[in-house]
Design a protein around this motif. Structure first.
Motif, PDB file in Angstrom:
ATOM      1  N   ASP A  59      -4.423  -7.226  -9.057  1.00 55.77           N
ATOM      2  CA  ASP A  59      -4.611  -5.954  -8.351  1.00 55.77           C
ATOM      3  C   ASP A  59      -4.888  -4.834  -9.346  1.00 55.77           C
ATOM      4  OD1 ASP A  59      -4.629  -5.942  -5.541  1.00 55.77           O
ATOM      5  OD2 ASP A  59      -2.530  -6.493  -5.478  1.00 55.77           O
ATOM      6  N   ASN A  92     -14.149   0.357  -3.428  1.00 54.57           N
ATOM      7  CA  ASN A  92     -14.766   0.633  -4.729  1.00 54.57           C
ATOM      8  C   ASN A  92     -16.205   0.136  -4.767  1.00 54.57           C
ATOM      9  OD1 ASN A  92     -12.516   1.870  -5.868  1.00 54.57           O
ATOM     10  ND2 ASN A  92     -11.686  -0.035  -6.664  1.00 54.57           N
ATOM     11  N   THR A 135      -8.451  -2.977 -10.275  1.00 60.21           N
ATOM     12  CA  THR A 135      -8.460  -1.520 -10.110  1.00 60.21           C
ATOM     13  C   THR A 135      -8.903  -0.821 -11.389  1.00 60.21           C
ATOM     14  OG1 THR A 135      -6.695  -1.606  -8.458  1.00 60.21           O
ATOM     15  CG2 THR A 135      -7.027   0.488  -9.571  1.00 60.21           C
ATOM     16  N   GLY A 181     -12.345   0.813 -11.057  1.00 62.19           N
ATOM     17  CA  GLY A 181     -12.075   2.246 -11.066  1.00 62.19           C
ATOM     18  C   GLY A 181     -12.715   2.946 -12.245  1.00 62.19           C
ATOM     19  N   SER A 184      -7.695   7.651  -2.313  1.00 63.16           N
ATOM     20  CA  SER A 184      -6.810   6.762  -3.073  1.00 63.16           C
ATOM     21  C   SER A 184      -5.463   7.374  -3.408  1.00 63.16           C
ATOM     22  CB  SER A 184      -7.504   6.311  -4.366  1.00 63.16           C
ATOM     23  OG  SER A 184      -7.796   7.427  -5.181  1.00 63.16           O
ATOM     24  N   TYR A 207      -3.335   1.479  -2.837  1.00 60.98           N
ATOM     25  CA  TYR A 207      -3.510   1.437  -4.293  1.00 60.98           C
ATOM     26  C   TYR A 207      -2.175   1.355  -5.014  1.00 60.98           C
ATOM     27  CZ  TYR A 207      -8.299   2.871  -3.340  1.00 60.98           C
ATOM     28  OH  TYR A 207      -9.596   2.930  -2.871  1.00 60.98           O
ATOM     29  N   VAL A 253      -9.405  -2.774  -1.349  1.00 60.77           N
ATOM     30  CA  VAL A 253      -9.620  -1.884  -2.493  1.00 60.77           C
ATOM     31  C   VAL A 253     -10.947  -2.214  -3.171  1.00 60.77           C
ATOM     32  CG1 VAL A 253      -8.753  -1.180  -4.749  1.00 60.77           C
ATOM     33  CG2 VAL A 253      -7.152  -1.541  -2.859  1.00 60.77           C
TER      34      VAL A 253
END
Length: 365
Positions: free
Chosen positions: A281, A130, A285, A289, A181, A189, A126
C-alpha cells in the motif's frame, strides 16, 4: 541499522569530497560524479526529516508536508537547471521522473517484494484514483506537443499561453487530489504517514512507547538538508552538460535517466524497503504519488517560475518523451488495476524501463 540509514551515513563523505573537487578543480567528470552521489544521502535525510516532522504534526498536515516536500530534491535540481537555461534537460527530467517512478520503482518493489511474498495486495481504489489523475497529466503533456506537430505554424506566444493555461489547470487538479486524499477520502490513504524503521521503543514493563520525534531537531535537519541539496545541485548542474557530453550522452538521456536516479534515491529506497516488509500500500502510494506530484505540480510550477525568472519553459515536450510517459502510465495502470502484485509483474515493469532506457540512449536527440 537499516540499509537506508547506512546509505545516508556512508555517502555523506561525498559532500565534502564534491566541494573539494569543485574548488580545487579536480576535473569535470570527478565533480559530476561526486556531487551526484552527494545529493543521494542529502535527499534521504530531507525525506526522512519530512516524514519525522509529519509524525509530530499529524496525518493532515503531515500528508501535506509529504505532498509538498516529497519531491523537493527533484524540484531543487530542476530549478537550478532552469535558472542555468538547461530547459531541454529540465523537460527531460520531468518525464524521466514520471517514467522511473512508475516503472523502475514500482518494478523493483513488486519484484523484490514478490520474491519474499508469493502475492502482495494493496488498495486498488487508490491505484485507480492515481491512475486517473496520471491519465489527465499525460493528456495535458500530450496536447501542447500535438498542437505544434499538427499545425502548419504556431507562434511562440500561443504555445506559451497554452502552457500557462494548462499549468494552472494542472495545479488546480493537484489541489483537488490533495483535498480528496487528505480531506474527504483520507481513510482510503491510511497507509502510514512515515516509515519508521528499526525497533519500536518500549518501557521498563515491556510495553511499546509511541514514537515521538524531536520536532525542532527534525525541522533543523529539514532546513539544512534543503540548503545542502540546493548547494550540491548548483555544483552538479554546473558541470552536467560538459560531463555528459564527454561521456557521449545526450541531454535527453541525461534528463530522462540520470537526473531521476540522483534526485529520486530517497523515494526509491523507501518504496522498495516497505515492499519487502509486505506494505505494498505504502510502496504503491510512494511511487504513484511521486509521479503525480511531478506531473501535476512540479512541471506546471516550473512553467510559471520559468516565465517569472526570464527562462520561459513551455509544455512542448519531445514527442518520444510523450510516448514514453504514455507507455509508462498505461502499463502501470494495467498492472495495478487489480490491487495485487507478484514478482513477474515487477519484472515486466523493469523490462519496460530497460527497453525505454536503451531507446533514449540511442535516440539522436
Amino acid at each position: 541499522m537499516s540499509i537506508k540509514k547506512i546509505i545516508s551515513y556512508v555517502l555523506l563523505i561525498f559532500v565534502p569530497v564534491s566541494i573539494a573537487a569543485e574548488y580545487l578543480h579536480w576535473g569535470t567528470l570527478t565533480i559530476f560524479i561526486t556531487s551526484g552521489i552527494a545529493i543521494v544521502p542529502l535527499a534521504i535525510w530531507l525525506s526522512t526529516a519530512t516524514e519525522e516532522v509529519a509524525v509530530v504534526t499529524g496525518p493532515s498536515i503531515g500528508g501535506l508536508l509529504n505532498a509538498v516536500f516529497g519531491n523537493a530534491t527533484e524540484l531543487i535540481i530542476a530549478l537550478v537547471a532552469l535558472k542555468a537555461g538547461l530547459i531541454d534537460i529540465v523537460k527531460a527530467s520531468i518525464t524521466g521522473t514520471i517514467v522511473s517512478n512508475l516503472l523502475l520503482v514500482m518494478g523493483l518493489s513488486m519484484l523484490l517484494g514478490g520474491f519474499r511474498f508469493k502475492e502482495q495486495e494493496f488498495q486498488p481504489i487508490v491505484a485507480r484514483v492515481n491512475g486517473s489523475s496520471m491519465t489527465l497529466a499525460v493528456t495535458a503533456i500530450v496536447l501542447p506537443t500535438t498542437v505544434i506537430y499538427t499545425s502548419s505554424g504556431v507562434g511562440e506566444g500561443a504555445i506559451r499561453n497554452l502552457s500557462i493555461t494548462v499549468a494552472i489547470v494542472m495545479i488546480a487538479v493537484y489541489a483537488l487530489t490533495l483535498l480528496f486524499s487528505l480531506g474527504t477520502h483520507s481513510y482510503l490513504y491510511d497507509v502510514g504517514v512515515a516509515e519508521l524503521e528499526g525497533e519500536t521503543p518500549s518501557d521498563s514493563e515491556g510495553k511499546t512507547v509511541p514514537h515521538k520525534p524531536n520536532l525542532w531537531l527534525w525541522v533543523g535537519v529539514l532546513v539544512i538538508s534543503t540548503v545542502a541539496v540546493a548547494f550540491e545541485s548548483e555544483i552538479f548542474v554546473g558541470v552536467v552538460e560538459e560531463a555528459t557530453k564527454g561521456l557521449g550522452l545526450t541531454p535527453l538521456f541525461t534528463g530522462v535517466i540520470l537526473l531521476p536516479l540522483v534526485g529520486g534515491a530517497a523515494e526509491y529506497v523507501t518504496a522498495v524497503s516497505v515492499a519487502i516488509k509486505n506494505n505494498m500500500d505504502l510502496s504503491v502510494t510512494v511511487a504513484m504519488g511521486s509521479s503525480l506530484l511531478v506531473a501535476l505540480f512540479v512541471a506546471p510550477l516550473l512553467v510559471l517560475i520559468g516565465i517569472a525568472i526570464g527562462q520561459p519553459m513551455d509544455l512542448n515536450f519531445n514527442p518520444f518523451e510523450v510516448v514514453a510517459v504514455a507507455i509508462a502510465v498505461a502499463i502501470a495502470n494495467l498492472i495495478s488495476l487489480d490491487g495485487r502484485s507478484n514478482w513477474l509483474e515487477g519484472a515486466l515493469l523493469l523490462a519496460t524501463y530497460i527497453v525505454l532506457g536503451a531507446a533514449f540512449y540511442f535516440h539522436p536527440a
